[in-house]
Design a protein around this motif. Sequence first.
Motif, PDB file in Angstrom:
ATOM      1  N   THR A 209       0.814  -1.215   0.000  1.00 28.85           N
ATOM      2  CA  THR A 209       0.000   0.000   0.000  1.00 28.85           C
ATOM      3  C   THR A 209       0.851   1.271   0.000  1.00 28.85           C
ATOM      4  N   ASN A 210       2.167   1.114  -0.050  1.00 29.22           N
ATOM      5  CA  ASN A 210       3.094   2.257  -0.002  1.00 29.22           C
ATOM      6  C   ASN A 210       2.898   3.096   1.241  1.00 29.22           C
ATOM      7  N   GLY A 211       2.441   2.472   2.321  1.00 30.94           N
ATOM      8  CA  GLY A 211       2.236   3.197   3.571  1.00 30.94           C
ATOM      9  C   GLY A 211       1.174   4.265   3.479  1.00 30.94           C
ATOM     10  N   SER A 212       0.262   4.136   2.511  1.00 30.27           N
ATOM     11  CA  SER A 212      -0.721   5.192   2.256  1.00 30.27           C
ATOM     12  C   SER A 212      -1.971   5.108   3.125  1.00 30.27           C
ATOM     13  N   LEU A 213      -2.089   4.076   3.953  1.00 25.78           N
ATOM     14  CA  LEU A 213      -3.283   3.911   4.787  1.00 25.78           C
ATOM     15  C   LEU A 213      -3.058   4.452   6.188  1.00 25.78           C
ATOM     16  N   SER A 214      -4.146   4.811   6.830  1.00 27.15           N
ATOM     17  CA  SER A 214      -4.043   5.181   8.242  1.00 27.15           C
ATOM     18  C   SER A 214      -3.621   3.933   9.009  1.00 27.15           C
ATOM     19  N   ASP A 215      -3.116   4.127  10.214  1.00 23.23           N
ATOM     20  CA  ASP A 215      -2.642   3.004  11.017  1.00 23.23           C
ATOM     21  C   ASP A 215      -3.752   1.973  11.256  1.00 23.23           C
TER      22      ASP A 215
ATOM     23  N   ASN B 174      -6.518   1.442   9.431  1.00 24.35           N
ATOM     24  CA  ASN B 174      -6.870   0.753   8.192  1.00 24.35           C
ATOM     25  C   ASN B 174      -5.779  -0.232   7.769  1.00 24.35           C
ATOM     26  N   GLU B 175      -4.524   0.147   7.987  1.00 19.23           N
ATOM     27  CA  GLU B 175      -3.436  -0.764   7.654  1.00 19.23           C
ATOM     28  C   GLU B 175      -3.477  -2.000   8.562  1.00 19.23           C
ATOM     29  N   SER B 176      -3.802  -1.810   9.833  1.00 16.89           N
ATOM     30  CA  SER B 176      -3.928  -2.946  10.752  1.00 16.89           C
ATOM     31  C   SER B 176      -5.050  -3.879  10.312  1.00 16.89           C
ATOM     32  N   LEU B 177      -6.182  -3.299   9.946  1.00 10.86           N
ATOM     33  CA  LEU B 177      -7.322  -4.099   9.502  1.00 10.86           C
ATOM     34  C   LEU B 177      -6.989  -4.861   8.217  1.00 10.86           C
ATOM     35  N   LEU B 178      -6.382  -4.188   7.260  1.00 12.45           N
ATOM     36  CA  LEU B 178      -6.012  -4.841   6.007  1.00 12.45           C
ATOM     37  C   LEU B 178      -4.956  -5.925   6.238  1.00 12.45           C
ATOM     38  N   THR B 179      -4.037  -5.683   7.170  1.00 13.22           N
ATOM     39  CA  THR B 179      -3.025  -6.678   7.508  1.00 13.22           C
ATOM     40  C   THR B 179      -3.688  -7.949   8.026  1.00 13.22           C
TER      41      THR B 179
END
Length: 167
Positions: free
Chosen positions: A50-56, A58-63
């Motif tokens: 995601t190129n670090g483009s998500l909020s923390d 949202n990135e946790s959820l997607l992870t």
Amino acid sequence: MTRSIKLLLGILGGLSATAPMTATMLTLHRRLPAPSRYPLPPREITSKITNGSLSDGNESLLTLLAHFSYGATMGGIYAGVVRRPEHRWVVKGGIAAVIVWAVSYLVLLPVVRVLRPGHEHPPERSFLMIVAHFVWGLTLGGFLAAVLPDSSRGLVGKALRPQRDHA
């Protein structure tokens, strides 16, 4: 048993096996030396893609979604490929764990340039990930041993066996 039911059970087993695997990863990660305590591979992979483009959040959820999806997919593949996965499930689950770790961390992720190869990470991190994959493989193997109808104790097997009338 139809192949599709076996595949579905493998997917459910892989999905459920990812929970104790994730708990193992998080527990062991906290015990790593500080320099080795950078984000775990599922988070690294998600951040890279995601190129670090998500909020923390949202990135946790997607992870989590990606990690559990991958575990479910590997469980389905395992159930579809392994002949009689409910027999000798400890050995077969352990072998599957090593194969999934090796293919993912030594081949697939480095080839697509998402993560450095497993052997380029600190040894304690590689050990953590191998242990976590063993937890996944053994949990998956145990799940399938419990539910597949070919197993003498399998829940699905008991449910599908014709009941004798004792009248």
